[in-house]
Design an enzyme around this catalytic site. Structure first.
Site, PDB file in Angstrom:
ATOM      1  N   THR A  11      27.537  15.313  16.426  1.00 17.39           N
ATOM      2  CA  THR A  11      26.479  15.744  17.356  1.00 17.39           C
ATOM      3  C   THR A  11      25.371  14.700  17.559  1.00 17.39           C
ATOM      4  O   THR A  11      25.153  14.219  18.673  1.00 17.39           O
ATOM      5  CB  THR A  11      25.876  17.062  16.853  1.00 17.39           C
ATOM      6  OG1 THR A  11      25.469  16.885  15.494  1.00 17.39           O
ATOM      7  CG2 THR A  11      26.889  18.193  16.934  1.00 17.39           C
ATOM      8  N   ASP A  62      30.078   5.440   9.878  1.00 15.44           N
ATOM      9  CA  ASP A  62      29.154   6.517   9.527  1.00 15.44           C
ATOM     10  C   ASP A  62      29.547   6.886   8.099  1.00 15.44           C
ATOM     11  O   ASP A  62      30.517   7.596   7.866  1.00 15.44           O
ATOM     12  CB  ASP A  62      29.313   7.705  10.478  1.00 15.44           C
ATOM     13  CG  ASP A  62      28.393   8.858  10.087  1.00 15.44           C
ATOM     14  OD1 ASP A  62      27.913   8.864   8.934  1.00 15.44           O
ATOM     15  OD2 ASP A  62      28.170   9.750  10.915  1.00 15.44           O
ATOM     16  N   ARG A  91      30.629  25.521  14.311  1.00 17.06           N
ATOM     17  CA  ARG A  91      31.048  24.172  14.670  1.00 17.06           C
ATOM     18  C   ARG A  91      32.130  24.299  15.736  1.00 17.06           C
ATOM     19  O   ARG A  91      33.310  24.117  15.484  1.00 17.06           O
ATOM     20  CB  ARG A  91      31.584  23.392  13.461  1.00 17.06           C
ATOM     21  CG  ARG A  91      30.588  23.125  12.374  1.00 17.06           C
ATOM     22  CD  ARG A  91      29.739  21.876  12.507  1.00 17.06           C
ATOM     23  NE  ARG A  91      28.649  21.911  13.434  1.00 17.06           N
ATOM     24  CZ  ARG A  91      27.636  21.050  13.436  1.00 17.06           C
ATOM     25  NH1 ARG A  91      27.566  20.108  12.538  1.00 17.06           N
ATOM     26  NH2 ARG A  91      26.688  21.112  14.343  1.00 17.06           N
ATOM     27  N   PHE A 106      22.820  23.638  19.499  1.00 19.49           N
ATOM     28  CA  PHE A 106      23.186  24.536  18.404  1.00 19.49           C
ATOM     29  C   PHE A 106      22.027  24.800  17.451  1.00 19.49           C
ATOM     30  O   PHE A 106      21.984  25.840  16.800  1.00 19.49           O
ATOM     31  CB  PHE A 106      24.394  23.976  17.625  1.00 19.49           C
ATOM     32  CG  PHE A 106      24.134  22.636  16.989  1.00 19.49           C
ATOM     33  CD1 PHE A 106      24.280  21.470  17.712  1.00 19.49           C
ATOM     34  CD2 PHE A 106      23.743  22.549  15.665  1.00 19.49           C
ATOM     35  CE1 PHE A 106      24.033  20.229  17.124  1.00 19.49           C
ATOM     36  CE2 PHE A 106      23.500  21.317  15.062  1.00 19.49           C
ATOM     37  CZ  PHE A 106      23.635  20.158  15.803  1.00 19.49           C
TER      38      PHE A 106
HETATM   39  N1  PM9 Z   1      24.946  16.288   9.312  1.00 19.43           N
HETATM   40  C1  PM9 Z   1      25.342  18.539   8.715  1.00 19.43           C
HETATM   41  O1  PM9 Z   1      24.905  19.659   8.443  1.00 19.43           O
HETATM   42  C2  PM9 Z   1      22.990  17.869   9.379  1.00 19.43           C
HETATM   43  C3  PM9 Z   1      22.644  17.916  10.812  1.00 19.43           C
HETATM   44  S1  PM9 Z   1      23.742  18.738  11.879  1.00 19.43           S
HETATM   45  C4  PM9 Z   1      23.614  20.316  11.384  1.00 19.43           C
HETATM   46  O2  PM9 Z   1      26.536  18.247   8.631  1.00 19.43           O
HETATM   47  C5  PM9 Z   1      27.191  12.822   9.962  1.00 19.43           C
HETATM   48  C6  PM9 Z   1      28.657  12.736   9.715  1.00 19.43           C
HETATM   49  C7  PM9 Z   1      26.479  13.952   9.616  1.00 19.43           C
HETATM   50  C8  PM9 Z   1      25.080  14.018   9.898  1.00 19.43           C
HETATM   51  C9  PM9 Z   1      24.339  15.163   9.644  1.00 19.43           C
HETATM   52  C10 PM9 Z   1      24.477  12.878  10.495  1.00 19.43           C
HETATM   53  C11 PM9 Z   1      23.028  12.872  10.812  1.00 19.43           C
HETATM   54  C12 PM9 Z   1      25.234  11.793  10.824  1.00 19.43           C
HETATM   55  N2  PM9 Z   1      26.567  11.782  10.551  1.00 19.43           N
HETATM   56  O3  PM9 Z   1      21.002  14.882   9.570  1.00 19.43           O
HETATM   57  O4  PM9 Z   1      20.012  12.905  10.613  1.00 19.43           O
HETATM   58  O5  PM9 Z   1      27.115  14.955   9.028  1.00 19.43           O
HETATM   59  O6  PM9 Z   1      20.384  12.918   8.185  1.00 19.43           O
HETATM   60  O7  PM9 Z   1      22.281  12.767   9.652  1.00 19.43           O
HETATM   61  C13 PM9 Z   1      24.424  17.496   9.133  1.00 19.43           C
HETATM   62  P1  PM9 Z   1      20.843  13.400   9.504  1.00 19.43           P
END
Ligand code: PM9
Length: 460
Positions: A127, A217, A384, A451
């Site tokens: 996202t 990532d 999701r 979302f």
């Molecule tokens: N992931 C997760 O819950 C938190 C935000 S979306 C609900 O999975 C990846 C693979 C992630 C991610 C965040 C980010 C962004 C980048 N790549 O939330 O900004 O799973 O620290 O990271 C969430 P930040």
């Protein structure tokens, strides 16, 4: 003689946080007030919080002790230099710029590397990552293998790239339109599915000749390394630490949300090998995050992150972490709950299409199911599917992903095996009553990352 297969947490509990148990009427009211969006619930109304594994891990005593060593200087904090050293040693990248979290790094990276009209191939979208690519003028293209779009298909490395899809993009647009391929480890939106080392090596060989970079990532890299160690022939004897470093060695840089693997409540970074790109990024970070030696973080946050990174690559830690996720998944499979297979790294992803076959995707089955799971026992999960996928920025049309999932994300070092039993029983209860679940109608839709803040009403 009994064989030893069991795992146990490689820690003991020193402090606990008491949980509130609510009644059914209280939960019905809470989710209604939250517009049937679990992100809008108050955390005090939640019993077991499986919304995300992001920033929700329990820190170790060593990390808390590190917080007391915070050097809160505006510039040149000792904790920055510690973190930089750990990133260089553990992941092998040359330069590191701290950011407040993952999307801070994604923003800087996208602005530095993407020009308007560029194509960014990736192994399924995420996202925030895709949004920053689009805001920088890029267009994301999904090049993950087809198996990843089928929740029921058991493929050991559903995060793998389909090199034919990438080649088709190169033929159509030309390699000079593709600044980098964005590679996620344990692909979140596919159900925490890993990429294999073999696929990464082949991708590196293909892109190197064309001058296309690979940006990782690396948010859940240790979890991906665990699957390589346990599923990919030839890697069983390797340590998580060495696998993590090898994964990074095939890439040119990385964005990191340290709130996941790295066991901190806040923090992230951008890592790069190229000096020019680093200089541009370290200038840009002062516009959005803060000076390049703190990037929106306190010194104590950087210290906890440096210590957390080292803890995250311990074999014992990762075995117990994924062992707990697999334990929950196996329980749910025994109860015939349709989940994404194989079981992923950071959570169990219920296949809402098979759970609620009577609901069309436009009725937001995964969103509706997440609300019902909360009502049943106060367990908070996350959609999701079509809501998370959002709309095409150009055409305004809804993206309709093949996967329509509810994610039960397991925070690290937080819940016990008994919590897992309670979760499985609640999901089973909702499954038994699934025919009564009706869809939802979206009544408020924010422009970005809908979302998080969209509101819904129950269809009567
Ligand atoms: N992931 C997760 O819950 C938190 C935000 S979306 C609900 O999975 C990846 C693979 C992630 C991610 C965040 C980010 C962004 C980048 N790549 O939330 O900004 O799973 O620290 O990271 C969430 P930040």
């Amino acid at each position: 003689m009994m064989k030893k297969h069991s795992w146990a947490e490689p820690y003991k509990i020193k402090m606990v946080e008491l949980l509130k148990i609510t009644t059914l009427p209280q939960r019905r009211k809470a989710i209604d007030n939250a517009g049937y969006n679990t992100f809008l619930l108050k955390s005090e109304d939640v019993y077991i919080d499986l919304l995300t594994d992001s920033g929700t891990s329990a820190m170790s005593d060593q990390q808390w002790a590190g917080m007391m060593l915070g050097d809160e200087a505006y510039a040149g904090s000792a904790n920055f230099y510690h973190l930089e050293k750990v990133v260089q040693e553990v992941y092998g990248y040359k330069y590191m710029i701290p950011t407040h979290q993952g999307r801070g790094a994604e923003n800087i990276l996208s602005q530095v590397m993407i020009k308007k009209g560029d194509i960014i191939p990736g192994n399924m979208y995420f996202t925030t990552t895709r949004l920053h690519q689009e805001l920088a003028g890029g267009v994301f293209h999904d090049i993950i293998i087809e198996e990843a779009h089928d929740a029921a298909n058991y493929h050991p490395f559903k995060g793998d790239v389909d090199l034919n899809k990438l080649e088709a993009l190169v033929k159509e647009y030309g390699a000079d339109k593709i600044p980098y391929v964005c590679i996620a480890v344990t692909v979140n939106m596919a159900g925490g599915q890993p990429i294999s080392m073999g696929n990464l090596k082949a991708l590196r060989a293909y892109t190197e000749n064309l001058g296309i970079k690979i940006i990782l990532d690396m948010t859940r890299i240790a979890e991906n390394a665990y699957f390589i160690q346990n599923r990919e022939p030839g890697y069983a004897q390797r340590s998580i630490r060495s696998l993590v470093k090898e994964i990074c060695s095939y890439t040119d840089g990385a964005t990191m949300s340290a709130k996941k693997d790295a066991l901190v409540n806040i923090g992230g970074f951008l890592a790069l090998n190229n000096t020019d790109a680093y200089e541009e990024a370290s200038n840009l970070v002062v516009v959005y995050e803060g000076l390049h030696t703190y990037g929106g973080l306190a010194g104590r946050d950087m210290e906890a992150m440096a210590i957390g990174i080292k803890e995250s690559i311990s074999d014992a830690h990762i075995k117990a972490r994924i062992g707990q996720v697999i334990y929950l998944g196996e329980q749910m499979k025994q109860m015939d709950i349709p989940i994404t297979e194989p079981i992923g790294g950071h959570g169990i992803f219920i296949d809402a299409k098979r759970f609620l076959p009577h609901l069309h995707q436009e009725l937001f089955p995964a969103q509706a199911l997440a609300a019902e799971l909360f009502i049943d026992a106060g367990i908070r999960t996350m959609e999701r599917g079509i809501v998370s996928a959002g709309r095409n920025a150009k055409t305004g049309e809804n993206y309709c992903p093949k996967l329509e999932l509810v994610r039960l994300t397991i925070p690290r070092r937080v819940y016990t095996q008994a919590h897992m039993d309670v979760i499985a029983e609640s999901v089973c209860n909702v499954y038994d009553n699934r025919k009564k679940i009706k869809g939802l109608k979206m009544v408020y839709e924010p422009k970005y990352l809908r979302f998080f803040q969209a509101r819904f009403e129950k269809i009567k």
